[in-house]
Design a protein around this motif. Structure first.
Motif, PDB file in Angstrom:
ATOM      1  N   TYR A   1      16.289   2.874   5.999  1.00 46.38           N
ATOM      2  CA  TYR A   1      16.767   1.492   5.999  1.00 46.38           C
ATOM      3  C   TYR A   1      15.543   0.602   5.936  1.00 46.38           C
ATOM      4  N   GLN A   2      15.528  -0.393   5.012  1.00 50.06           N
ATOM      5  CA  GLN A   2      14.282  -1.100   4.737  1.00 50.06           C
ATOM      6  C   GLN A   2      14.546  -2.507   4.226  1.00 50.06           C
ATOM      7  N   VAL A   3      13.468  -3.315   4.174  1.00 50.24           N
ATOM      8  CA  VAL A   3      13.550  -4.598   3.463  1.00 50.24           C
ATOM      9  C   VAL A   3      13.583  -4.287   1.974  1.00 50.24           C
ATOM     10  N   THR A   4      14.331  -5.071   1.215  1.00 49.31           N
ATOM     11  CA  THR A   4      14.586  -4.711  -0.184  1.00 49.31           C
ATOM     12  C   THR A   4      14.122  -5.744  -1.204  1.00 49.31           C
ATOM     13  N   ASP A   5      13.666  -6.912  -0.768  1.00 52.55           N
ATOM     14  CA  ASP A   5      13.353  -7.975  -1.718  1.00 52.55           C
ATOM     15  C   ASP A   5      12.037  -8.633  -1.339  1.00 52.55           C
ATOM     16  N   THR A   6      11.071  -8.602  -2.265  1.00 53.54           N
ATOM     17  CA  THR A   6       9.780  -9.254  -2.020  1.00 53.54           C
ATOM     18  C   THR A   6       9.458 -10.287  -3.104  1.00 53.54           C
ATOM     19  N   ASP A   7      10.466 -10.774  -3.823  1.00 53.05           N
ATOM     20  CA  ASP A   7      10.231 -11.779  -4.863  1.00 53.05           C
ATOM     21  C   ASP A   7       9.517 -13.003  -4.306  1.00 53.05           C
ATOM     22  N   ASP A   8       9.818 -13.369  -3.053  1.00 53.19           N
ATOM     23  CA  ASP A   8       9.222 -14.546  -2.438  1.00 53.19           C
ATOM     24  C   ASP A   8       8.076 -14.197  -1.490  1.00 53.19           C
ATOM     25  N   ALA A   9       7.574 -12.977  -1.539  1.00 48.74           N
ATOM     26  CA  ALA A   9       6.510 -12.567  -0.627  1.00 48.74           C
ATOM     27  C   ALA A   9       5.272 -13.446  -0.786  1.00 48.74           C
ATOM     28  N   TRP A  10       4.689 -13.801   0.344  1.00 44.15           N
ATOM     29  CA  TRP A  10       3.523 -14.692   0.357  1.00 44.15           C
ATOM     30  C   TRP A  10       2.862 -14.584   1.725  1.00 44.15           C
ATOM     31  N   ARG A  11       1.696 -15.163   1.848  1.00 47.23           N
ATOM     32  CA  ARG A  11       1.035 -15.221   3.151  1.00 47.23           C
ATOM     33  C   ARG A  11       1.375 -16.535   3.835  1.00 47.23           C
ATOM     34  N   GLY A  12       1.781 -16.432   5.100  1.00 47.78           N
ATOM     35  CA  GLY A  12       2.139 -17.620   5.859  1.00 47.78           C
ATOM     36  C   GLY A  12       2.432 -17.255   7.294  1.00 47.78           C
ATOM     37  N   SER A  13       2.982 -18.175   8.041  1.00 53.87           N
ATOM     38  CA  SER A  13       3.260 -17.938   9.454  1.00 53.87           C
ATOM     39  C   SER A  13       4.457 -17.009   9.636  1.00 53.87           C
ATOM     40  N   TRP A  14       4.316 -16.067  10.552  1.00 51.52           N
ATOM     41  CA  TRP A  14       5.428 -15.183  10.889  1.00 51.52           C
ATOM     42  C   TRP A  14       6.621 -15.964  11.418  1.00 51.52           C
ATOM     43  N   THR A  15       6.362 -17.158  11.987  1.00 49.18           N
ATOM     44  CA  THR A  15       7.472 -17.962  12.529  1.00 49.18           C
ATOM     45  C   THR A  15       8.385 -18.478  11.425  1.00 49.18           C
ATOM     46  N   TRP A  16       7.841 -18.704  10.221  1.00 55.52           N
ATOM     47  CA  TRP A  16       8.691 -19.124   9.097  1.00 55.52           C
ATOM     48  C   TRP A  16       9.752 -18.066   8.824  1.00 55.52           C
ATOM     49  N   GLU A  17       9.324 -16.826   8.859  1.00 61.32           N
ATOM     50  CA  GLU A  17      10.219 -15.701   8.542  1.00 61.32           C
ATOM     51  C   GLU A  17      11.221 -15.457   9.665  1.00 61.32           C
ATOM     52  N   LEU A  18      10.735 -15.489  10.904  1.00 60.74           N
ATOM     53  CA  LEU A  18      11.635 -15.256  12.036  1.00 60.74           C
ATOM     54  C   LEU A  18      12.705 -16.334  12.091  1.00 60.74           C
ATOM     55  N   ARG A  19      12.308 -17.567  11.852  1.00 59.46           N
ATOM     56  CA  ARG A  19      13.276 -18.664  11.857  1.00 59.46           C
ATOM     57  C   ARG A  19      14.291 -18.512  10.727  1.00 59.46           C
ATOM     58  N   ARG A  20      13.831 -18.116   9.555  1.00 56.65           N
ATOM     59  CA  ARG A  20      14.770 -17.970   8.421  1.00 56.65           C
ATOM     60  C   ARG A  20      15.781 -16.866   8.710  1.00 56.65           C
ATOM     61  N   GLU A  21      15.329 -15.772   9.272  1.00 55.49           N
ATOM     62  CA  GLU A  21      16.264 -14.696   9.620  1.00 55.49           C
ATOM     63  C   GLU A  21      17.249 -15.165  10.676  1.00 55.49           C
ATOM     64  N   ALA A  22      16.787 -15.967  11.617  1.00 56.17           N
ATOM     65  CA  ALA A  22      17.673 -16.476  12.659  1.00 56.17           C
ATOM     66  C   ALA A  22      18.728 -17.407  12.086  1.00 56.17           C
ATOM     67  N   VAL A  23      18.334 -18.276  11.156  1.00 59.98           N
ATOM     68  CA  VAL A  23      19.316 -19.157  10.491  1.00 59.98           C
ATOM     69  C   VAL A  23      20.348 -18.306   9.756  1.00 59.98           C
ATOM     70  N   ALA A  24      19.891 -17.260   9.088  1.00 59.29           N
ATOM     71  CA  ALA A  24      20.807 -16.372   8.371  1.00 59.29           C
ATOM     72  C   ALA A  24      21.814 -15.746   9.330  1.00 59.29           C
ATOM     73  N   ILE A  25      21.360 -15.348  10.501  1.00 60.90           N
ATOM     74  CA  ILE A  25      22.263 -14.745  11.485  1.00 60.90           C
ATOM     75  C   ILE A  25      23.316 -15.749  11.937  1.00 60.90           C
ATOM     76  N   VAL A  26      22.910 -17.001  12.130  1.00 55.00           N
ATOM     77  CA  VAL A  26      23.886 -18.029  12.535  1.00 55.00           C
ATOM     78  C   VAL A  26      24.919 -18.245  11.432  1.00 55.00           C
ATOM     79  N   LEU A  27      24.473 -18.416  10.211  1.00 51.78           N
ATOM     80  CA  LEU A  27      25.404 -18.678   9.110  1.00 51.78           C
ATOM     81  C   LEU A  27      26.308 -17.483   8.843  1.00 51.78           C
ATOM     82  N   ALA A  28      25.760 -16.284   8.872  1.00 54.80           N
ATOM     83  CA  ALA A  28      26.575 -15.086   8.649  1.00 54.80           C
ATOM     84  C   ALA A  28      27.555 -14.888   9.792  1.00 54.80           C
ATOM     85  N   GLY A  29      27.121 -15.169  11.002  1.00 52.01           N
ATOM     86  CA  GLY A  29      28.019 -15.052  12.151  1.00 52.01           C
ATOM     87  C   GLY A  29      29.178 -16.023  12.051  1.00 52.01           C
ATOM     88  N   ARG A  30      28.892 -17.242  11.655  1.00 60.57           N
ATOM     89  CA  ARG A  30      29.964 -18.229  11.471  1.00 60.57           C
ATOM     90  C   ARG A  30      30.910 -17.785  10.363  1.00 60.57           C
TER      91      ARG A  30
END
Length: 451
Positions: A119-148
């Motif tokens: 089981y793995q991450v499958t998409d790196t089209d947007d891969a870049w160097r930046g803050s880990w917090t950008w990614e953690l926050r985006r995953e968290a938003v996804a969890i909220v929207l998917a949960g709703r």
């Protein structure tokens, strides 16, 4: 455009949609429809209108739900991050490699380079160097929207976000100072529920099934089948694709011989993806390991454009074109697709990957119980922690001269504080996404140009 308050009821295509109240955030000085239009129109111009069929399909997909809108508008998210308050836990100068488009459905099961399903991450089209917090926050938003979207309660969704953050922090701490992230991965031995089911499905897949789906054999020769999702290409494009495969084959993680890379047929693939709809995507059928038709392979060549996080860190790396996502995939996912590489089709830069016969993507519709939610969120937290920890000084070419896991671990001074901050951001931004989606639907219904 006047921004609406966080709690609002809007009439959208004859359905009353109520946005749950969430924490207030700083007002965003943009029209979301204009931001999305600008990006999509640039693609229309870049491709000379040749991908307008997919851009039209993209407008329908983005309008279908707040979840789909979020999935397909990562540039809007990163644009907004530049205006919203940064995380109090953001590392000061220690950026890391991120996937750039973290969300639940950008994970799934596949057969690893060593023939073990994972089981793995499958998409790196947007891969870049930046803050880990950008990614953690985006995953968290996804969890909220998917949960709703799945009808989970606000309390359950808040718990899911807390679980993501706690699991991420725990595994960052485990990787800090050990180097275990270089060999760690999720397989049938350390997963459960939906992740394990996807791995089991992957293990039961066969190359013959994928070939039967997209191709046909006549007179001992395999070609692509007649299919509304596969479009024939002009002779000049066919020549460009053949040339691209010839130059690509030595860039693959496991380079292909000239005989393995013989091109048998080509097509343009229509209707695939969400965020990437509107980009050129081609399928190329190649010979494979032997001259038998049973081991032919399908390569996917996907047009690459500037990744969404680049607008926040334009000089973070000099990697461009298909090389950037191909190398990022090797760095971020252990035992990833050995055929990932890069080329150009004429002047169009492309990421080249195998269309895997063993891929089983996560779909949020499959998250049908709290147990599946909990285990899946935990697994995704681990995947992100491992990905961010891997792509640093331990791997050649990343450009990082320090330990990413150490930098992140030192930045997380309070797990409960990071949970509270991430939970508030994710809830508030998910409300904003819903409002933005409603604006997009209204614009589409009114006939406003969207690309």
């Amino acid at each position: 455009m006047r921004l609406l308050p966080w709690s609002v009821a809007v009439l959208v295509t004859a359905t009353l949609v109520t946005v749950p109240a969430g924490p207030a955030a700083a007002a965003l000085t943009r029209d979301p429809v204009t931001v999305v239009y600008t990006r999509d129109h640039a693609l229309h111009v870049l491709n000379g209108g040749a991908t307008d069929d997919d851009l039209a399909a993209r407008t329908a997909k983005l309008a279908s739900s707040a979840w789909a809108f979020f999935r397909g508008t990562s540039p809007l998210y990163y644009r907004d991050l530049g205006e919203l308050a940064p995380s109090a836990y953001a590392t000061g100068g220690s950026d890391v490699w991120i996937t750039g488009d973290a969300h639940l459905e950008n994970t799934g099961a596949d057969r690893g380079a060593d023939n073990v399903e994972q089981y793995q991450v499958t998409d790196t089209d947007d891969a870049w160097r930046g803050s880990w917090t950008w990614e953690l926050r985006r995953e968290a938003v996804a969890i909220v929207l998917a949960g709703r979207a799945n009808g989970r309660s606000a309390t359950a969704i808040a718990g899911d976000v807390d679980t993501l953050v706690a699991e991420y922090a725990q595994w960052i701490d485990k990787f800090h100072g050990t180097g275990d992230e270089l060999t760690w991965r999720l397989t049938a031995t350390n997963t459960s529920d939906l992740s394990a089911a996807l791995i089991a499905d992957s293990a039961g897949d066969h190359r013959s099934d994928l070939l039967a789906r997209w191709t046909t054999v006549s007179g001992g020769t395999r070609t692509f089948a007649s299919d509304p999702e596969l479009q024939t290409v002009p002779a000049a494009t066919r020549t460009s694709l053949i040339n691209a495969v010839a130059s690509y084959r030595t860039t693959a993680g496991e380079p292909l011989s000239a005989g393995e890379a013989v091109v048998k047929d080509v097509r343009r693939r229509l209707g695939a993806g969400t965020g990437s709809l509107g980009r050129f995507r081609w399928y190329v059928l190649i010979e494979g390991d032997t001259t038998s038709t049973s081991d032919d392979r399908i390569l996917e060549l996907k047009q690459q454009v500037d990744p969404a996080p680049k607008q926040l860190a334009p000089t973070a790396t000099t990697l461009t074109g298909g090389q950037r996502p191909a190398l990022a995939l090797r760095w971020l996912a252990n035992q990833s697709d050995p055929l990932a590489g890069w080329a150009s089709v004429g002047t169009v830069p492309v990421l080249v990957k195998e269309k895997s016969p063993f891929a089983e993507d996560l779909a949020i519709a499959d998250l049908t119980s709290s147990a599946k939610w909990d285990d899946t969120v935990r697994d995704i937290g681990r995947l992100l922690a491992a990905a961010h920890s891997r792509a640093d000084q331990d791997l050649t070419g990343t450009g990082l001269s320090y330990s990413a896991d150490a930098a992140i671990d030192n930045a997380i001074t309070s797990v409960s504080g990071l949970q509270a901050e991430t939970r508030a951001f994710a809830t508030g931004y998910a409300d904003q996404v819903t409002l933005d989606w409603q604006s997009y639907v209204a614009a589409r219904n009114s006939g406003r140009p969207l690309y």
